[in-house]
Structures are given as C-alpha cells and as structure tokens.
Design a protein around this motif. Sequence first.
Motif, PDB file in Angstrom:
ATOM      1  N   TYR A   1      29.644  17.317  84.875  1.00  0.00           N
ATOM      2  CA  TYR A   1      30.646  16.509  84.177  1.00  0.00           C
ATOM      3  C   TYR A   1      30.339  16.475  82.683  1.00  0.00           C
ATOM      4  O   TYR A   1      29.249  16.898  82.252  1.00  0.00           O
ATOM      5  CB  TYR A   1      30.668  15.066  84.735  1.00  0.00           C
ATOM      6  N   LEU A   2      31.275  15.910  81.952  1.00  0.00           N
ATOM      7  CA  LEU A   2      31.117  15.697  80.500  1.00  0.00           C
ATOM      8  C   LEU A   2      31.867  14.400  80.198  1.00  0.00           C
ATOM      9  O   LEU A   2      33.076  14.318  80.416  1.00  0.00           O
ATOM     10  CB  LEU A   2      31.736  16.893  79.759  1.00  0.00           C
ATOM     11  N   THR A   3      31.157  13.379  79.753  1.00  0.00           N
ATOM     12  CA  THR A   3      31.808  12.071  79.568  1.00  0.00           C
ATOM     13  C   THR A   3      32.581  12.032  78.242  1.00  0.00           C
ATOM     14  O   THR A   3      32.529  12.973  77.437  1.00  0.00           O
ATOM     15  CB  THR A   3      30.795  10.909  79.639  1.00  0.00           C
ATOM     16  N   ARG A   4      33.226  10.912  78.057  1.00  0.00           N
ATOM     17  CA  ARG A   4      34.149  10.732  76.929  1.00  0.00           C
ATOM     18  C   ARG A   4      33.506  11.056  75.568  1.00  0.00           C
ATOM     19  O   ARG A   4      32.422  10.574  75.260  1.00  0.00           O
ATOM     20  CB  ARG A   4      34.620   9.278  76.943  1.00  0.00           C
ATOM     21  N   HIS A   5      34.195  11.857  74.788  1.00  0.00           N
ATOM     22  CA  HIS A   5      33.730  12.233  73.450  1.00  0.00           C
ATOM     23  C   HIS A   5      34.958  12.736  72.681  1.00  0.00           C
ATOM     24  O   HIS A   5      36.037  12.871  73.271  1.00  0.00           O
ATOM     25  CB  HIS A   5      32.652  13.324  73.544  1.00  0.00           C
ATOM     26  N   ASP A   6      34.814  13.042  71.397  1.00  0.00           N
ATOM     27  CA  ASP A   6      36.015  13.412  70.643  1.00  0.00           C
ATOM     28  C   ASP A   6      35.935  14.754  69.914  1.00  0.00           C
ATOM     29  O   ASP A   6      36.864  15.113  69.168  1.00  0.00           O
ATOM     30  CB  ASP A   6      36.413  12.297  69.662  1.00  0.00           C
ATOM     31  N   ASP A   7      34.838  15.510  70.126  1.00  0.00           N
ATOM     32  CA  ASP A   7      34.681  16.863  69.557  1.00  0.00           C
ATOM     33  C   ASP A   7      34.545  16.887  68.030  1.00  0.00           C
ATOM     34  O   ASP A   7      34.474  17.975  67.444  1.00  0.00           O
ATOM     35  CB  ASP A   7      35.842  17.804  69.936  1.00  0.00           C
ATOM     36  N   ARG A   8      34.503  15.714  67.418  1.00  0.00           N
ATOM     37  CA  ARG A   8      34.305  15.707  65.966  1.00  0.00           C
ATOM     38  C   ARG A   8      32.922  16.293  65.679  1.00  0.00           C
ATOM     39  O   ARG A   8      31.972  15.997  66.399  1.00  0.00           O
ATOM     40  CB  ARG A   8      34.348  14.259  65.487  1.00  0.00           C
TER      41      ARG A   8
ATOM     42  N   ASP B   1      39.774  11.750  71.958  1.00  0.00           N
ATOM     43  CA  ASP B   1      38.883  11.383  73.059  1.00  0.00           C
ATOM     44  C   ASP B   1      39.289  12.107  74.339  1.00  0.00           C
ATOM     45  O   ASP B   1      40.471  12.130  74.698  1.00  0.00           O
ATOM     46  CB  ASP B   1      38.922   9.865  73.288  1.00  0.00           C
ATOM     47  N   HIS B   2      38.308  12.696  74.998  1.00  0.00           N
ATOM     48  CA  HIS B   2      38.572  13.430  76.235  1.00  0.00           C
ATOM     49  C   HIS B   2      37.289  13.546  77.039  1.00  0.00           C
ATOM     50  O   HIS B   2      36.200  13.221  76.535  1.00  0.00           O
ATOM     51  CB  HIS B   2      39.147  14.816  75.919  1.00  0.00           C
ATOM     52  N   ALA B   3      37.410  13.992  78.269  1.00  0.00           N
ATOM     53  CA  ALA B   3      36.250  14.115  79.154  1.00  0.00           C
ATOM     54  C   ALA B   3      36.543  15.168  80.212  1.00  0.00           C
ATOM     55  O   ALA B   3      37.705  15.526  80.429  1.00  0.00           O
ATOM     56  CB  ALA B   3      35.983  12.768  79.838  1.00  0.00           C
TER      57      ALA B   3
HETATM   58 FE   LIG Z   1      35.120  18.365  74.160  1.00  0.00          FE
END
Ligand SMILES: [Fe+2]
Length: 236
Positions: free
Chosen positions: A150-157, A210-212
Amino acid sequence: MLELKKDELVSARNSFDNHGWAVLENVFQNDFAERVFACANEQVGWNLVTRIEGQHRAFDASAMTSVPEQNLKQFESLVAAEAQAGFQYIYERIPLYDQFIAGTVQEPVMQALMTCTRSAPFIESLKQVTGDSSIRFTDGQFTRYRRGHYLTRHDDRNDANDRVAAFVINFSKAWHQDMGGWLALYQNESVEKVMVPRFNSMVVFKVPRDHAVTPVAPWVDGCRYALTGWARRGEE
Ligand SMILES: [Fe+2]
Ligand SMILES: O=C(O)CCC(=O)C(=O)O
C-alpha cells in the motif's frame, strides 16, 4: 507505439480542467502493453521500499524470502508502526528513471517504455491533457504491489516543486475491485475518485493532490504493475 487519440485527449483535458484528473484508455498498442506485462513478470532486481523509523529504506526484494521468521515479524511491526503514526508505503519498484539516465536499464522492453514516455509525442499529450505548456520532461519508476502492499495518503509535492502532474500507467491484468490496490484521489476528507487498475490505461492528475494506493487484499496472488511518473518543468 503510442495509441493516444486526439478526441480522447480533448475529453481528458475537459476532465482535467473540471476535476484535476483524467483517465485515458489504450495508451499503447496492445501488443506493446502485453510485452511490458510479460517483461514485468520476468523482471528481476526489484527493490522493496518502505519507511522505518521515519526514514526511506530499500531492500532487495528477492532476499526478503530468506529472512528468518522472527526478523520478518520485527520488520513487519516496524513497518506497521510507521503506518499507525502517519505516512507509510510498502511496495516494490524498479527505479527506471535513474537506470535510464545511468544507461543501465536491463530489459529492452523497459528501455522502450522509458523512451516512449519521455518522447516528444508523449510530452505533447501531457501538455494537451493538463493545459500546461511548461512541461519539459518526465521521470518514472516501475512498481509492483503485491498482497499487503500500500501507499498511504500523500500529495506528490517535491522539494524542487517542479512536478506539474503525475501519471500512472497500469499494466495489471485480470484485476478487479475486490483485489484492492485502488488509486484513491481525495478531496478534503472525502474520496472523490477511485481507479481500479485497468490494463493499458493511464490516470493523469494534478500535483499537489492528496491520493493513496489502498492495500492489496491479503489473498491476491497476482501483481499490480504500473509505471508511475511525473511531468516536470524546469531543467532536467
Ligand atoms: Fe503519489
Ligand atoms: O500507483 C499508483 O496508482 C500511484 C502511485 C503513487 O501515488 C506514487 O508512487 O506516488
């Protein structure tokens, strides 16, 4: 190799303008996408990446199978502790962009994939979808999510703040909703959109956003394969 059609790019642009994301189907000619899938299945040299005690860590994925059970349990609780406290990820990757720049991509099919997603027509397509003409180049990594990843919530900034948009091209086959591994796009505390991986489709979304990636179900045998990259401005 690229199959993106003009009218699809136009409707993707509409979606991107309205929502900050767009989905495109049939990105590549089918036989090329099939070759990428076959190559991913044969690929060796995956890195298992995660966070332990606040630090990014990479491990040789194949060596993990010979770690004694006791140590594995310890590893798993360190990984879980990070997710309980905040941002966490665990998945496997081939750092294709770094390899491409260093000239060390192992597989001709992966080399072709990088060449194609860094080509002028692909960059032009990203400019059309995002409406942002400052895009200069793309990077990318090939990822493999297996059961429990998995990959939890983050915004790629990123620090340089030179990411215009993220793109995720899926190469998973026979994937369905129950298997998890959904790309979820958040809007405040709601989920605005989920994308169940679909073979040879691409999601483009604006950065920051924000995405996951939701956990892959514990019973899944297959792999969620994707090329994830960023459309970047500035100097390479
Ligand atoms: Fe991402
Ligand atoms: O694989 C995906 O769908 C998204 C991956 C992602 O968000 C990332 O690698 O930053």
